[in-house]
Design a protein around this motif. Structure first.
Motif, mmCIF file in Angstrom:
data_model
loop_
_atom_site.group_PDB
_atom_site.id
_atom_site.type_symbol
_atom_site.label_atom_id
_atom_site.label_comp_id
_atom_site.label_asym_id
_atom_site.label_seq_id
_atom_site.Cartn_x
_atom_site.Cartn_y
_atom_site.Cartn_z
ATOM 1 N N GLU A 21 -19.886 -32.557 16.220
ATOM 2 C CA GLU A 21 -18.126 -31.971 16.597
ATOM 3 C C GLU A 21 -17.950 -29.956 15.262
ATOM 4 O OE1 GLU A 21 -17.991 -35.052 15.839
ATOM 5 O OE2 GLU A 21 -18.831 -35.478 17.723
ATOM 6 N N PHE A 22 -17.754 -30.989 14.442
ATOM 7 C CA PHE A 22 -17.555 -30.285 13.392
ATOM 8 C C PHE A 22 -18.854 -29.003 13.219
ATOM 9 C CE2 PHE A 22 -18.341 -28.518 8.996
ATOM 10 C CZ PHE A 22 -17.303 -28.054 8.759
ATOM 11 N N MET A 23 -20.302 -28.964 13.683
ATOM 12 C CA MET A 23 -21.194 -27.839 13.475
ATOM 13 C C MET A 23 -20.626 -27.585 14.626
ATOM 14 S SD MET A 23 -22.574 -28.923 10.665
ATOM 15 C CE MET A 23 -23.105 -26.911 10.701
ATOM 16 N N ALA A 24 -20.450 -28.372 15.537
ATOM 17 C CA ALA A 24 -20.698 -26.901 16.798
ATOM 18 C C ALA A 24 -19.336 -25.844 16.590
ATOM 19 C CB ALA A 24 -20.234 -28.199 18.221
ATOM 20 N N GLU A 25 -18.165 -26.666 16.175
ATOM 21 C CA GLU A 25 -16.919 -25.800 15.497
ATOM 22 C C GLU A 25 -18.077 -24.314 14.858
ATOM 23 O OE1 GLU A 25 -13.397 -23.369 15.790
ATOM 24 O OE2 GLU A 25 -14.695 -25.428 18.117
ATOM 25 N N VAL A 26 -18.346 -24.845 13.948
ATOM 26 C CA VAL A 26 -19.047 -23.588 12.645
ATOM 27 C C VAL A 26 -19.456 -23.060 13.896
ATOM 28 C CG1 VAL A 26 -20.221 -23.792 10.668
ATOM 29 C CG2 VAL A 26 -18.769 -25.082 10.689
ATOM 30 N N GLY A 27 -20.815 -23.642 14.004
ATOM 31 C CA GLY A 27 -21.228 -22.387 15.253
ATOM 32 C C GLY A 27 -20.795 -21.274 16.137
ATOM 33 N N ARG A 28 -19.489 -22.092 16.875
ATOM 34 C CA ARG A 28 -18.819 -21.088 17.678
ATOM 35 C C ARG A 28 -18.217 -20.043 16.492
ATOM 36 N NH1 ARG A 28 -17.987 -25.961 20.377
ATOM 37 N NH2 ARG A 28 -15.787 -26.718 19.074
ATOM 38 N N ARG A 29 -17.524 -20.300 16.046
ATOM 39 C CA ARG A 29 -16.723 -19.249 14.637
ATOM 40 C C ARG A 29 -17.836 -18.679 14.084
ATOM 41 N NH1 ARG A 29 -12.086 -20.529 13.051
ATOM 42 N NH2 ARG A 29 -11.104 -22.052 13.496
ATOM 43 N N ALA A 30 -19.522 -18.916 14.212
ATOM 44 C CA ALA A 30 -20.310 -17.860 13.522
ATOM 45 C C ALA A 30 -21.098 -17.167 15.246
ATOM 46 C CB ALA A 30 -21.087 -18.825 13.226
ATOM 47 N N GLN A 31 -20.842 -17.241 15.722
ATOM 48 C CA GLN A 31 -20.809 -16.591 17.071
ATOM 49 C C GLN A 31 -19.457 -15.107 17.087
ATOM 50 O OE1 GLN A 31 -22.011 -18.552 20.253
ATOM 51 N NE2 GLN A 31 -23.845 -18.860 19.578
ATOM 52 N N ALA A 32 -18.913 -15.597 16.777
ATOM 53 C CA ALA A 32 -17.779 -14.699 16.576
ATOM 54 C C ALA A 32 -16.986 -14.436 15.062
ATOM 55 C CB ALA A 32 -15.775 -16.000 16.814
ATOM 56 N N GLY A 33 -18.285 -14.273 14.499
ATOM 57 C CA GLY A 33 -17.644 -13.462 13.415
ATOM 58 C C GLY A 33 -16.799 -14.076 12.408
ATOM 59 N N ASP A 34 -16.604 -15.498 12.768
ATOM 60 C CA ASP A 34 -14.821 -15.583 12.243
ATOM 61 C C ASP A 34 -15.723 -16.580 10.508
ATOM 62 O OD1 ASP A 34 -12.462 -16.574 11.298
ATOM 63 O OD2 ASP A 34 -11.958 -17.964 12.994
ATOM 64 N N VAL A 35 -15.464 -15.587 9.585
ATOM 65 C CA VAL A 35 -16.246 -16.072 7.925
ATOM 66 C C VAL A 35 -14.960 -16.579 7.753
ATOM 67 C CG1 VAL A 35 -16.642 -15.288 5.561
ATOM 68 C CG2 VAL A 35 -17.724 -14.336 7.599
ATOM 69 N N ASP A 36 -13.411 -16.262 7.740
ATOM 70 C CA ASP A 36 -12.514 -17.378 6.990
ATOM 71 C C ASP A 36 -12.100 -18.658 7.980
ATOM 72 O OD1 ASP A 36 -12.145 -15.008 5.441
ATOM 73 O OD2 ASP A 36 -10.178 -13.815 6.870
ATOM 74 N N GLY A 37 -12.337 -18.677 8.924
ATOM 75 C CA GLY A 37 -12.026 -19.998 10.382
ATOM 76 C C GLY A 37 -13.861 -21.153 9.134
ATOM 77 N N ILE A 38 -14.325 -20.235 8.876
ATOM 78 C CA ILE A 38 -15.649 -21.183 8.662
ATOM 79 C C ILE A 38 -15.390 -21.507 7.128
ATOM 80 C CG2 ILE A 38 -17.691 -21.478 7.572
ATOM 81 C CD1 ILE A 38 -18.607 -20.202 10.695
ATOM 82 N N VAL A 39 -14.828 -20.660 6.520
ATOM 83 C CA VAL A 39 -14.306 -21.455 5.245
ATOM 84 C C VAL A 39 -13.328 -22.426 4.935
ATOM 85 C CG1 VAL A 39 -13.522 -19.915 2.990
ATOM 86 C CG2 VAL A 39 -14.685 -18.560 3.775
#
Length: 150
Positions: A21-39
């Motif tokens: 689930e964590f990795m899926a959320e990272v993937g969603r944020r990556a596709q959205a270009g959400d660097v701050d969210g991933i950080v």
């Protein structure tokens, strides 16, 4: 001669350390270009020893996340190494961050048991960022490994 200084390592062929689930959320944020969210997500999981905004770790993560984006399409999985750790035949020190993610701590302990003669060093004030939390201890580990290799 050679030696190894392993600082809060991961290893291929071991169970995944982060839930799907964590990795899926990272993937969603990556596709959205959400660097701050991933950080923010990575700090929450891997930087438990930090306080407040933790600017040094935040800066390190902000620097590395775009590189992950750049190399991900070209990623080729490394062959599994976990079951082969017993084949290492050089002096080895493995640093464990006491405040790292519990799964990483458990994996690091298991790795140290699998590596013949491995010396495990517990870093009492570190999470997954011992070069930030305890840089002198990390330097000592590396210098000792270098001295063993000579």
């Amino acid at each position: 001669m050679a030696s190894l200084a392993l600082i809060v390592p991961g290893v291929t062929g071991a169970d995944d350390l982060l839930p799907p689930e964590f990795m899926a959320e990272v993937g969603r944020r990556a596709q959205a270009g959400d660097v701050d969210g991933i950080v923010t997500m990575m700090r929450r999981v891997s930087a438990a020893a930090g306080t407040g905004a933790d600017p040094e770790v935040t800066a390190l993560l902000k620097a590395v996340v775009p590189a992950w984006f750049a190399v991900h399409p070209h990623h080729v999985p490394d062959p599994p190494a976990y079951d082969r750790l017993g084949e290492l035949d050089v002096p080895c020190t493995l640093a464990i961050g006491e405040h790292d993610q519990p799964e990483v701590v458990q994996l690091n302990e298991a790795m140290a048991r699998r590596i013949p003669g491995c010396r495990a060093v517990r870093l009492a004030h570190s999470d997954h960022f011992p070069t930030v939390r305890e840089p002198d201890a990390v330097l000592d580990i590396i210098l000792e490994a270098y001295a063993e290799a000579r």
